[in-house]
Write a protein that holds these residues in place. Structure first.
Motif, mmCIF file in Angstrom:
data_model
loop_
_atom_site.group_PDB
_atom_site.id
_atom_site.type_symbol
_atom_site.label_atom_id
_atom_site.label_comp_id
_atom_site.label_asym_id
_atom_site.label_seq_id
_atom_site.Cartn_x
_atom_site.Cartn_y
_atom_site.Cartn_z
ATOM 1 N N ALA A 120 -29.967 20.581 -29.812
ATOM 2 C CA ALA A 120 -29.314 21.458 -30.777
ATOM 3 C C ALA A 120 -28.490 20.648 -31.772
ATOM 4 N N PRO A 121 -28.281 21.192 -32.962
ATOM 5 C CA PRO A 121 -27.353 20.549 -33.901
ATOM 6 C C PRO A 121 -25.973 20.411 -33.255
ATOM 7 N N GLY A 122 -25.352 19.267 -33.442
ATOM 8 C CA GLY A 122 -24.046 19.023 -32.858
ATOM 9 C C GLY A 122 -24.097 18.274 -31.546
ATOM 10 N N ALA A 123 -25.269 18.142 -30.965
ATOM 11 C CA ALA A 123 -25.428 17.296 -29.779
ATOM 12 C C ALA A 123 -25.596 15.840 -30.215
ATOM 13 N N ILE A 124 -25.194 14.921 -29.331
ATOM 14 C CA ILE A 124 -25.316 13.497 -29.633
ATOM 15 C C ILE A 124 -26.209 12.866 -28.583
ATOM 16 N N GLY A 134 -39.456 19.291 -23.470
ATOM 17 C CA GLY A 134 -38.935 20.476 -22.794
ATOM 18 C C GLY A 134 -37.505 20.351 -22.316
ATOM 19 N N VAL A 135 -36.824 19.248 -22.613
ATOM 20 C CA VAL A 135 -35.398 19.118 -22.296
ATOM 21 C C VAL A 135 -34.586 19.910 -23.320
ATOM 22 N N THR A 136 -33.529 20.570 -22.865
ATOM 23 C CA THR A 136 -32.632 21.315 -23.740
ATOM 24 C C THR A 136 -31.260 20.662 -23.726
ATOM 25 N N VAL A 137 -30.721 20.371 -24.903
ATOM 26 C CA VAL A 137 -29.392 19.779 -25.026
ATOM 27 C C VAL A 137 -28.580 20.662 -25.969
ATOM 28 N N ASP A 138 -27.525 21.268 -25.448
ATOM 29 C CA ASP A 138 -26.721 22.207 -26.225
ATOM 30 C C ASP A 138 -25.710 21.493 -27.118
ATOM 31 N N PRO A 139 -25.126 22.219 -28.082
ATOM 32 C CA PRO A 139 -24.154 21.611 -29.000
ATOM 33 C C PRO A 139 -22.984 20.974 -28.254
ATOM 34 N N GLY A 140 -22.577 19.804 -28.710
ATOM 35 C CA GLY A 140 -21.434 19.113 -28.136
ATOM 36 C C GLY A 140 -21.763 18.228 -26.961
ATOM 37 N N ALA A 141 -22.947 18.348 -26.398
ATOM 38 C CA ALA A 141 -23.332 17.478 -25.284
ATOM 39 C C ALA A 141 -23.566 16.062 -25.790
ATOM 40 N N VAL A 142 -23.335 15.085 -24.909
ATOM 41 C CA VAL A 142 -23.504 13.673 -25.263
ATOM 42 C C VAL A 142 -24.416 13.021 -24.229
ATOM 43 N N ILE A 143 -25.474 12.376 -24.711
ATOM 44 C CA ILE A 143 -26.403 11.645 -23.852
ATOM 45 C C ILE A 143 -26.272 10.170 -24.190
ATOM 46 N N GLY A 144 -25.879 9.340 -23.228
ATOM 47 C CA GLY A 144 -25.557 7.949 -23.489
ATOM 48 C C GLY A 144 -26.777 7.046 -23.568
ATOM 49 N N PRO A 145 -26.559 5.781 -23.907
ATOM 50 C CA PRO A 145 -27.655 4.820 -24.078
ATOM 51 C C PRO A 145 -28.422 4.583 -22.781
ATOM 52 N N GLY A 146 -29.742 4.574 -22.904
ATOM 53 C CA GLY A 146 -30.592 4.278 -21.772
ATOM 54 C C GLY A 146 -30.733 5.388 -20.757
#
Length: 353
Positions: A120-124, A134-146
């Protein structure tokens, strides 16, 4: 203002379908095509609702229910009122759970606030992170390197997934949770606010002060584990903290560093496990149980709520009290103590009448 519906009723079922899904038995002559359009408590259920009962405390509520269909164990079948169809099951609660899962699938785990796949927009999401389709990432979520996340997993708003974390498929990572130094299997549910993989509480203490000991282990969470809201699982110090497949952990539980929890354990709210505790398979810990460190709870053991466990517990045992001991001895000591208090000050041989 319209009243919101947070968990919509996904599908209507006829009585025959309910019986088939639950493994229950309908009385002869009942019209199996009659339908249920809702699920409710005994007290509030109406003619189109399904209810269940398997606790003697609710016998009066069963006798007065207006539910169209009620799942009960054989011992309560004769208490069901004439206007309600009886569905007899040897395990009513399990049968009811199967029907609930079919009718309210959205209540089984935290879902995306947008109910749509993708980032989603706003996710990092770091450029080196790997997300399967098929992964869902909501606004404001942060997924780190690797970090790597499997297909069908939902990462809710403001969750933080640390560097190199691995999360399997069809998982649910609740809003505001944080995960680091962890390997997570498939179909794992982590509820909002949980903290997974932070420092264990390790210090080399001395009269001159306490030196922090680096915690270099990981958290390993196997398939089908559920971890409740605001619970914490510390990473290991020099070995891994492990949670075995199918284990269910309630809200506000603390799992210390190096703990090893077996398969299909149940840990209720506000329980705390000190570091290096071991729970073997199918252990049950009631609410507010405290475990000292470096001890082992054997396969299938059960610990009563608010017990303090200071030593190993053998397999299959039932313990309770503070300090915890075999439940029968605990009950006898409690009864004796009540008798001694009640008789305090009475002269020997005095009438008890």
């Amino acid at each position: 203002m319209a009243e919101p519906v947070f968990f919509p009723f996904a599908t209507s079922l006829d009585f025959g379908e309910v019986a088939s899904i639950s493994g229950g038995t309908l009385p002869e002559g009942v019209e199996s095509t009659r339908r249920i359009d809702g699920i409710a408590a005994l007290e509030t259920a109406g003619p189109a609702d399904l209810a269940y009962m398997d606790n003697p405390k609710y016998t009066d509520a069963l006798a007065a229910t207006k539910a169209g269909l009620c799942i009960v164990s054989p011992r309560f079948a004769d208490r069901v009122p004439a206007g309600t169809v009886t569905l007899v099951s040897p395990a009513p609660y399990h049968a009811f759970a199967k029907i609930m899962a079919r009718c309210f699938p959205s209540a089984l785990k935290p879902e995306s606030i947008f109910a749509s796949q993708g980032v989603a927009p706003g996710a990092i999401v770091h450029a080196t992170a790997v997300l399967e389709a098929g992964v869902t990432v909501d606004p404001g979520a942060v997924i780190g390197p690797g970090a790597e996340i499997g297909a069908g997993t939902v990462v809710a708003s403001h969750a933080v997934i640390g560097p190199q974390v691995r999360i399997g498929r069809n998982c649910s990572i609740g809003a505001g949770s944080t995960i680091q130094a962890s390997l997570i299997g498939n179909r794992v549910i982590i509820h909002p606010g949980a903290r997974i993989g932070q420092d264990g509480f390790g210090f080399a203490m001395s009269p001159k002060g306490h030196m922090k000991v680096p915690q270099i282990g990981r958290v390993i969470i196997q398939d089908d584990v559920e971890i409740g809201a605001n619970s914490t699982v510390d990473r290991g110090a020099s070995r891994d903290t492990v949670i075995g497949e199918g284990t269910k952990i309630d809200n506000l539980v603390q799992i210390g560093h190096n703990c090893v929890i077996g398969r299909h354990c149940v840990i209720c709210a506000q329980t705390g496990l000190a570091g290096s505790s071991t729970l073997e398979d199918f252990v049950v810990l009631g609410g507010q149980v405290g475990l000292a460190g470096h001890l082992t709870i054997g396969v299938g053991a059960q610990i009563a709520a608010q017990s303090g466990v200071a030593g190993d517990v053998p397999r299959g045992a039932r313990y309770g009290g503070y300090p915890a001991q075999p439940a029968l001895g605990w009950a006898r000591e409690t009864a004796l103590l009540k008798t001694l208090v009640a008789n305090r000050g009475k002269k020997p041989g005095a009438s008890q009448g």
